[in-house]
Motif scaffolding. Structure first.
Motif, PDB file in Angstrom:
ATOM      1  N   ARG A 133       0.838  -1.206   0.000  1.00 49.16           N
ATOM      2  CA  ARG A 133       0.000   0.000   0.000  1.00 49.16           C
ATOM      3  C   ARG A 133       0.870   1.253   0.000  1.00 49.16           C
ATOM      4  O   ARG A 133       0.554   2.242  -0.669  1.00 49.16           O
ATOM      5  CB  ARG A 133      -0.962  -0.029   1.198  1.00 49.16           C
ATOM      6  CG  ARG A 133      -2.109  -1.032   0.984  1.00 49.16           C
ATOM      7  CD  ARG A 133      -2.865  -1.332   2.268  1.00 49.16           C
ATOM      8  NE  ARG A 133      -3.463  -0.136   2.844  1.00 49.16           N
ATOM      9  CZ  ARG A 133      -4.768   0.110   2.904  1.00 49.16           C
ATOM     10  NH1 ARG A 133      -5.621  -0.780   2.411  1.00 49.16           N
ATOM     11  NH2 ARG A 133      -5.225   1.190   3.444  1.00 49.16           N
ATOM     12  N   HIS A 144      -7.743   2.853  -9.326  1.00 45.44           N
ATOM     13  CA  HIS A 144      -7.868   1.949  -8.193  1.00 45.44           C
ATOM     14  C   HIS A 144      -6.462   1.624  -7.700  1.00 45.44           C
ATOM     15  O   HIS A 144      -5.558   1.444  -8.517  1.00 45.44           O
ATOM     16  CB  HIS A 144      -8.583   0.666  -8.644  1.00 45.44           C
ATOM     17  CG  HIS A 144      -8.960  -0.241  -7.508  1.00 45.44           C
ATOM     18  ND1 HIS A 144      -8.043  -0.996  -6.821  1.00 45.44           N
ATOM     19  CD2 HIS A 144     -10.159  -0.483  -6.930  1.00 45.44           C
ATOM     20  CE1 HIS A 144      -8.669  -1.684  -5.867  1.00 45.44           C
ATOM     21  NE2 HIS A 144      -9.956  -1.387  -5.911  1.00 45.44           N
ATOM     22  N   TYR A 146      -5.091  -1.010  -6.691  1.00 48.85           N
ATOM     23  CA  TYR A 146      -4.590  -2.294  -7.207  1.00 48.85           C
ATOM     24  C   TYR A 146      -4.066  -2.159  -8.644  1.00 48.85           C
ATOM     25  O   TYR A 146      -3.242  -2.962  -9.079  1.00 48.85           O
ATOM     26  CB  TYR A 146      -5.725  -3.322  -7.122  1.00 48.85           C
ATOM     27  CG  TYR A 146      -5.338  -4.767  -7.366  1.00 48.85           C
ATOM     28  CD1 TYR A 146      -4.671  -5.513  -6.396  1.00 48.85           C
ATOM     29  CD2 TYR A 146      -5.674  -5.397  -8.565  1.00 48.85           C
ATOM     30  CE1 TYR A 146      -4.341  -6.847  -6.621  1.00 48.85           C
ATOM     31  CE2 TYR A 146      -5.355  -6.725  -8.793  1.00 48.85           C
ATOM     32  CZ  TYR A 146      -4.690  -7.447  -7.823  1.00 48.85           C
ATOM     33  OH  TYR A 146      -4.374  -8.769  -8.044  1.00 48.85           O
ATOM     34  N   THR A 159      -7.910  -2.773 -12.775  1.00 50.74           N
ATOM     35  CA  THR A 159      -8.771  -3.599 -11.932  1.00 50.74           C
ATOM     36  C   THR A 159     -10.177  -3.681 -12.536  1.00 50.74           C
ATOM     37  O   THR A 159     -10.784  -4.757 -12.569  1.00 50.74           O
ATOM     38  CB  THR A 159      -8.838  -2.988 -10.525  1.00 50.74           C
ATOM     39  OG1 THR A 159      -7.491  -2.712 -10.113  1.00 50.74           O
ATOM     40  CG2 THR A 159      -9.487  -3.928  -9.529  1.00 50.74           C
ATOM     41  N   VAL A 356      -7.600  -7.803  -4.052  1.00 48.60           N
ATOM     42  CA  VAL A 356      -8.195  -6.471  -4.192  1.00 48.60           C
ATOM     43  C   VAL A 356      -8.747  -6.018  -2.842  1.00 48.60           C
ATOM     44  O   VAL A 356      -8.526  -4.877  -2.414  1.00 48.60           O
ATOM     45  CB  VAL A 356      -9.286  -6.465  -5.284  1.00 48.60           C
ATOM     46  CG1 VAL A 356     -10.070  -5.159  -5.264  1.00 48.60           C
ATOM     47  CG2 VAL A 356      -8.658  -6.685  -6.659  1.00 48.60           C
ATOM     48  N   GLU A 360      -7.591  -2.793  -0.774  1.00 49.59           N
ATOM     49  CA  GLU A 360      -8.601  -1.777  -0.428  1.00 49.59           C
ATOM     50  C   GLU A 360      -8.689  -1.580   1.084  1.00 49.59           C
ATOM     51  O   GLU A 360      -9.258  -0.598   1.554  1.00 49.59           O
ATOM     52  CB  GLU A 360      -9.974  -2.212  -0.966  1.00 49.59           C
ATOM     53  CG  GLU A 360     -10.131  -2.022  -2.464  1.00 49.59           C
ATOM     54  CD  GLU A 360     -11.474  -2.551  -2.987  1.00 49.59           C
ATOM     55  OE1 GLU A 360     -12.132  -3.337  -2.265  1.00 49.59           O
ATOM     56  OE2 GLU A 360     -11.850  -2.176  -4.108  1.00 49.59           O
ATOM     57  N   THR A 362     -10.249  -3.755   3.139  1.00 55.06           N
ATOM     58  CA  THR A 362     -11.489  -4.318   3.682  1.00 55.06           C
ATOM     59  C   THR A 362     -11.330  -5.765   4.146  1.00 55.06           C
ATOM     60  O   THR A 362     -12.231  -6.319   4.757  1.00 55.06           O
ATOM     61  CB  THR A 362     -12.619  -4.270   2.632  1.00 55.06           C
ATOM     62  OG1 THR A 362     -12.158  -4.922   1.440  1.00 55.06           O
ATOM     63  CG2 THR A 362     -12.996  -2.834   2.304  1.00 55.06           C
TER      64      THR A 362
END
Ligand code: ZN
Length: 489
Positions: A133, A144, A146, A159, A356, A360, A362
């Motif tokens: 990151r 994005h 990624y 992505t 992904v 992100e 998450t």
């Protein structure tokens, strides 16, 4: 014409890459195990030298002054600028930290996999994701986060585009796998397949594909791979097991990679462009030879008798049709590298979705195994018995290599597109394959893919060769036609 100074600098960079490649090849084929630590130091020195050369102000000045005349010169300057910009954007401390974290994670990952202990690997994955990151933050403008990682393996791919390609692929492969699972199973090759005979047969097939002793070698490695030090120095590796033919197919796969490098225009040697353009296009070449040629009916019409002669016990009692069915057996399982043509893409799609989510922010590392197991259940109908056969099975995340996995499925998609174009352009392919003749296939690939090296960007290359962008339809059509016939569904 490039200035001699610029050509010399790019030549040096190419030589440093080849040197590191040779040392890596040696490490995986010949080096005694205790040589690892010293080899790591040599590799680190080479990486530092390459980074210094890549980011040197002199190279920047030469590239700024370069007048690209002609497609090749313009491409050399464009790609060299891009490679240099990527190296410059990432602070040396972060690059070193990424390397160190990856290296530090190797032993814990191997231990965690051996003992199926996610907790043991979890902090290392967490660190690798944090560092990726931070890496992404060095670049701006990506839609994005990624995308920045993907671009290192598949320039220009995003992505959003992968999602567009993977959505129908996910649905089509799941449907086909479910239909096959409901049909009577294919027979299994009884074996055994003595290794010496496998090696002999593999070499015969490799030579028929285009391997020659003047420019190629074949060695054993735990994880098969191919490497080119130049178009005239191609190294392929494989491993053999007495109870299956995976080593034979690994040879076809790696020779496919090797042919790509072997047929790059020699004029591109020691420039920035004298190698395959992306991992996805590279994988399209290996999969084309392994699957579309090597697992086809006409291929085994030719090689079946030779296989039976080499392994009379290993093929006993199987009709020609059953032999073909056994070679193309589809069995949903836990392990990606053992997966068949139909289920393979689903393993890749799962990894892409998890990566992904990790990037992100998450999906925390601690929650990866649960997400993995749920995904395997949904995509493949498979219960994962433990993390060793689940989220710990692949080495990629221990290296922090996020963005790599999608290229495997992109390769299969592109292979089927190229194959459809090849069939359109070259008549009588089945008859040629049944006669053991691969020259027309090799020449078509040279003309439309191989010779370009990195001159033409992957998307453009595919469009020129096939008339369209990345499209999963030809792969789904090919797999449905083949497997519905084989399984009588
Ligand atoms: Zn490959």
């Amino acid at each position: 014409m490039l200035s001699p100074e610029l050509a010399a600098r790019l030549g040096e960079l190419s030589d440093l890459t080849a040197t590191a490649g040779l040392l890596g090849w040696d490490q995986q084929t010949n080096m005694p195990p205790a040589g690892g630590q010293a080899r790591g130091e040599v590799m680190a020195t080479l990486a530092t030298l390459a980074h210094e050369r890549q980011t040197a102000p002199e190279l920047g000045a030469l590239l700024d002054a370069a007048q690209g005349d002609g497609e090749v010169e313009r491409a050399i300057v464009r790609v060299a600028r891009r490679d240099r910009e990527k190296a410059r954007r990432v602070p040396a401390e972060l690059a070193a930290e990424i390397e160190r974290a990856a290296s530090d994670a190797q032993e814990p990952w191997a231990h965690a996999r051996a003992t199926s202990d996610w907790e043991h690997f979890c902090p290392y994955l967490k660190r690798n994701v944090e560092l990726r990151r931070a890496y992404v933050d060095c670049f701006e403008g990506a839609e994005h986060p990624y995308d920045t990682l993907l671009d290192n393996f598949e320039p220009g791919l995003t992505t959003a585009r992968v999602r567009e390609v993977f959505a129908p692929l996910r649905e089509g492969l799941s449907e086909l796998a479910a239909a096959i699972a409901a049909a009577p199973p294919a027979p299994v090759l009884p074996g055994p397949f003595p290794v010496a005979a496998q090696r002999e047969l593999a070499l015969e097939i490799a030579r028929a594909f285009g391997y020659d002793d003047a420019s190629w070698r074949m060695d054993l490695a735990v994880h098969p791979f191919a490497l080119a030090l130049s178009p005239q120095d191609i190294r392929v590796t494989t491993r053999y097991h007495e109870n299956d033919l995976q080593g034979l197919f690994a040879v076809m796969h790696e020779v496919g990679h090797g042919l790509y490098e072997h047929q790059v225009d020699p004029a591109l040697a020691r420039t920035t462009l004298g190698t395959g353009v992306s991992l996805g296009i590279h994988e399209s070449q290996s999969r084309l030879w392994e699957n579309l040629v090597g697992r086809s009916e006409p291929f085994w019409r030719h090689w079946g008798p030779r296989l039976r002669a080499a392994f009379p016990a290993g093929t006993a009692g199987l009709s020609d049709h059953d032999l073909l069915r056994a070679i193309n057996g589809v069995v949903p399982g836990c392990i990606r590298v053992d997966a068949d043509e139909v289920t393979y893409g689903l393993h890749v799609i799962l990894r892409f979705e998890l990566e992904v989510a990790m990037i992100e922010g998450t999906l925390p590392a601690a929650d990866v195994p649960a997400a993995w197991n749920a995904g395997m259940r949904e995509l493949l109908g498979v219960e994962v018995p433990d993390d060793a056969r689940g989220a710990l099975q692949d080495i990629h995340w221990s290296w922090g290599e996020l963005g790599y996995f999608p290229t495997y499925a992109i390769g299969n998609v592109a292979a089927a597109q190229l194959w459809a174009a090849l069939q359109r352009d070259v008549g009588g392919l089945d008859d040629q394959i049944a006669a053991g003749q691969y020259g027309a296939i090799r020449e078509w690939l040279r003309e439309h893919v191989h010779r370009h090296g990195r001159v033409v960007e992957p998307t453009e290359l595919l469009e020129r060769a096939t008339g369209g962008g990345l499209d999963p339809a030809p792969l789904l059509a090919e797999l449905n036609a083949k497997y519905r016939a084989l399984y009588g569904i």
